[in-house]
Design an enzyme around this catalytic site. Structure first.
Site, PDB file in Angstrom:
ATOM      1  N   CYS A   1       0.852  -1.187   0.000  1.00  0.00           N
ATOM      2  CA  CYS A   1       0.000   0.000   0.000  1.00  0.00           C
ATOM      3  C   CYS A   1       0.890   1.239   0.000  1.00  0.00           C
ATOM      4  CB  CYS A   1      -0.894  -0.031   1.247  1.00  0.00           C
ATOM      5  SG  CYS A   1      -2.296   1.084   1.189  1.00  0.00           S
TER       6      CYS A   1
ATOM      7  N   CYS B   1      -3.845  -0.265  -3.560  1.00  0.00           N
ATOM      8  CA  CYS B   1      -4.245   1.092  -3.931  1.00  0.00           C
ATOM      9  C   CYS B   1      -3.519   1.483  -5.220  1.00  0.00           C
ATOM     10  CB  CYS B   1      -3.939   2.084  -2.817  1.00  0.00           C
ATOM     11  SG  CYS B   1      -2.186   2.355  -2.497  1.00  0.00           S
TER      12      CYS B   1
ATOM     13  N   CYS C   1       4.917   0.451  -7.603  1.00  0.00           N
ATOM     14  CA  CYS C   1       5.422  -0.881  -7.242  1.00  0.00           C
ATOM     15  C   CYS C   1       6.792  -1.106  -7.871  1.00  0.00           C
ATOM     16  CB  CYS C   1       4.442  -1.957  -7.707  1.00  0.00           C
ATOM     17  SG  CYS C   1       4.894  -3.619  -7.175  1.00  0.00           S
TER      18      CYS C   1
END
Length: 143
Positions: free
Chosen positions: A9, A81, A88
């Protein structure tokens, strides 16, 4: 060897913490979960409260920043999210990735009862998604 799931997240304070807790509750010995964030924003007391209402204690979990070692450890990374999905890190070849665009209850405004309702709704959605993911993986499905 358990399937290792890393929930990622933005701040590792709420949604990813809930997912880690639900995996521990629902996954038994077949799964091991951790959570991390692109940043560490600390633990959200409301997330801890709504999980406690479900009988799951996440107060001992830590808010941490994702590391390369965590990515190497994981079999599956679940971004919870949009920001975490966009930011990422590059994943090792052996790691599968899933994205869940979950609403951030920490952004809820209004009276406390409305804010807590948003946290409970997210908690329920996280439980549903974790349950589905664990079932899929336990049956040998791919994400």
């Amino acid at each position: 060897m358990p399937t290792r799931i890393l929930y990622l997240c933005t701040g590792n304070s709420c949604r990813s913490q809930m997912a880690e807790g639900w995996t521990g509750q629902l996954g038994g010995e077949l799964f091991e979960a951790r959570s991390a964030g692109i940043e560490a924003h600390g633990k959200n007391p409301r997330a801890i409260e709504v999980m406690a209402e479900k009988g799951i204690d996440i107060s001992g979990q830590e808010s941490t920043v994702v590391t390369d070692a965590m990515l190497q450890w994981a079999d599956v990374v679940v971004t919870v999210c949009g920001h975490a999905d966009e930011q990422c890190p590059v994943l090792p070849e052996h790691v599968s990735k899933v994205h869940w665009p979950l609403t951030d209850p920490a952004k809820a405004t209004g009276p406390e009862e409305e804010i807590m309702a948003a946290f409970r709704a997210t908690c329920t959605e996280v439980e549903r998604r974790v349950g589905s993911l664990l079932t899929l993986l336990a049956e040998g499905g791919e994400v």
